[in-house]
Design an enzyme around this catalytic site. Structure first.
Site, mmCIF file in Angstrom:
data_model
loop_
_atom_site.group_PDB
_atom_site.id
_atom_site.type_symbol
_atom_site.label_atom_id
_atom_site.label_comp_id
_atom_site.label_asym_id
_atom_site.label_seq_id
_atom_site.Cartn_x
_atom_site.Cartn_y
_atom_site.Cartn_z
ATOM 1 N N GLU A 91 0.864 -1.183 0.000
ATOM 2 C CA GLU A 91 0.000 0.000 0.000
ATOM 3 C C GLU A 91 0.904 1.239 0.000
ATOM 4 O OE1 GLU A 91 -2.675 2.153 3.484
ATOM 5 O OE2 GLU A 91 -1.572 0.321 3.905
ATOM 6 N N ASP A 192 13.957 -2.671 13.678
ATOM 7 C CA ASP A 192 14.926 -1.815 12.962
ATOM 8 C C ASP A 192 14.403 -0.377 12.991
ATOM 9 O OD1 ASP A 192 17.083 -0.996 11.433
ATOM 10 O OD2 ASP A 192 16.426 -1.955 9.574
HETATM 11 P P1 ADP Z 1 14.775 -0.220 1.896
HETATM 12 O O1 ADP Z 1 14.234 -1.598 2.095
HETATM 13 O O2 ADP Z 1 15.558 -0.094 0.652
HETATM 14 O O3 ADP Z 1 15.522 0.327 3.096
HETATM 15 P P2 ADP Z 1 12.404 1.291 2.673
HETATM 16 O O4 ADP Z 1 11.386 0.261 3.002
HETATM 17 O O5 ADP Z 1 13.083 1.918 3.853
HETATM 18 O O6 ADP Z 1 13.495 0.724 1.651
HETATM 19 O O7 ADP Z 1 11.699 2.405 1.785
HETATM 20 C C1 ADP Z 1 12.437 3.460 1.183
HETATM 21 C C2 ADP Z 1 11.723 4.791 1.393
HETATM 22 O O8 ADP Z 1 10.452 4.769 0.767
HETATM 23 C C3 ADP Z 1 11.438 5.084 2.861
HETATM 24 O O9 ADP Z 1 12.463 5.844 3.443
HETATM 25 C C4 ADP Z 1 10.132 5.830 2.846
HETATM 26 O O10 ADP Z 1 10.362 7.233 2.748
HETATM 27 C C5 ADP Z 1 9.453 5.365 1.589
HETATM 28 N N1 ADP Z 1 8.407 4.362 1.860
HETATM 29 C C6 ADP Z 1 8.566 3.151 2.466
HETATM 30 N N2 ADP Z 1 7.424 2.476 2.495
HETATM 31 C C7 ADP Z 1 6.498 3.260 1.897
HETATM 32 C C8 ADP Z 1 5.095 3.112 1.609
HETATM 33 N N3 ADP Z 1 4.445 2.004 1.904
HETATM 34 N N4 ADP Z 1 4.481 4.138 0.988
HETATM 35 C C9 ADP Z 1 5.152 5.256 0.626
HETATM 36 N N5 ADP Z 1 6.461 5.454 0.866
HETATM 37 C C10 ADP Z 1 7.135 4.481 1.490
#
Ligand code: ADP
Length: 286
Positions: A91, A192
């Site tokens: 989502e 984390d």
């Molecule tokens: P990684 O696994 O590469 O560390 P993240 O899960 O931390 O990636 O996601 C990267 C960035 O995307 C996050 O810092 C956040 O700002 C954004 N993000 C993460 N999940 C969502 C989401 N479900 N919807 C919108 N933006 C998101």
């Protein structure tokens, strides 16, 4: 992205048409994208095919946290392989700046998530912390779990890379000393929780993502929030009002962040080994 839209259509039962995709900043490991579709935006992570299992495990963690209905987490939509890359669709949460009361809400909701306890420490599957494997065998005693699967595991990795830490064996031997009059319960953890893994949706509603979930001492999540900062007094006050921390947290947080310093040493080298060494000496004084 067409193949991913097909997978989304299958998962949601709604025919999705691809409109566009744009990369997002902020991720540490994967390519993060915003996919625009006829049904609105989706969040899509991409990586090499070997990451499929990690994506599947991330979905399981998000579902487990989401099922507590405490703090918002993105709902997983689907995962798989498309065009030679592993994908994870979640989502999309429109993130904005925190608003008045956002951090307090995060503290309260995190404490409520931590109230969800398991029968043992660990989790039903292993996962990763950053890019490092994280083992979660179900274990009845927290100190045994933390000694073997957290500190011991990272110390072993460091040793294989040629880095020994003075006093580490002694610290592991006397781990129980830091738990006098304190019996942690196996709380559902994010695992984390640094400021890069919390965002604020519309109306400042907190959302946490990118977990390394397992059941463990809730103090580990709180310790890690302090390692890189970004969480203010409202967060901690609201947490403590909901479920107060034990006074021994002041010392144990060093023990808990030692895990992350060792992990950072194993992942990135640099000055993290000297910080880890200082923490070990400091802990041995207590
Ligand atoms: P990684 O696994 O590469 O560390 P993240 O899960 O931390 O990636 O996601 C990267 C960035 O995307 C996050 O810092 C956040 O700002 C954004 N993000 C993460 N999940 C969502 C989401 N479900 N919807 C919108 N933006 C998101």
């Amino acid at each position: 992205m067409d193949a991913i839209c097909k997978a989304i259509s299958e998962a949601t039962g709604e025919k999705i048409e691809f409109i566009s995709a744009s990369p997002l900043a902020g991720g540490c490991i994967n390519d993060a994208n915003r996919l625009e579709s006829s049904s609105g935006p989706f969040f899509v992570k991409l990586n090499q095919p070997s990451f499929l299992e990690a994506f599947h495990i991330e979905s399981l963690a998000l579902m487990e946290m989401g099922a507590t209905r405490t703090i918002r987490v993105p709902k997983p939509v689907c995962n798989g392989i498309a065009d030679g890359r592993a994908f994870l669709v979640l989502e999309f949460i429109e993130m904005g700046p925190p608003q008045a009361g956002s951090q307090a809400k995060a503290g309260q909701q995190l404490a409520n998530m931590h109230r969800n306890t398991g029968k043992a420490f660990g989790w039903h599957c292993n996962n990763t912390i950053g890019a490092t494997p994280q083992q979660n065998p179900l274990t009845q005693t927290w100190t045994d779990f933390y000694r073997s699967n957290r500190l011991g595991f990272q110390l072993e990795l460091a040793a294989r890379g040629g880095q020994a830490f003075h006093g580490a064996d002694k610290l592991l031997e006397r781990l129980e000393d830091y738990f006098e009059n304190y019996n942690p319960v196996p709380s559902l953890l994010h695992g984390d929780l640094w400021s890069g893994n919390i965002g604020y949706g519309r109306h400042g509603q907190p959302a946490i993502f990118d977990p390394a979930t397992y059941y463990g001492d809730r103090e580990t999540d709180l310790a890690f929030t302090e390692m890189f900062g970004g969480f203010g007094p409202e967060f901690y006050n609201a947490y403590d009002e909901t479920w107060p921390r034990d006074s021994g947290f002041k010392i144990r947080k060093k023990l808990y962040n030692l895990y992350h310093y060792l992990n950072h040493h194993n992942l990135f080298g640099g000055g993290y080994s000297s910080t880890a060494q200082v923490i070990i000496y400091d802990l041995l004084k207590h």
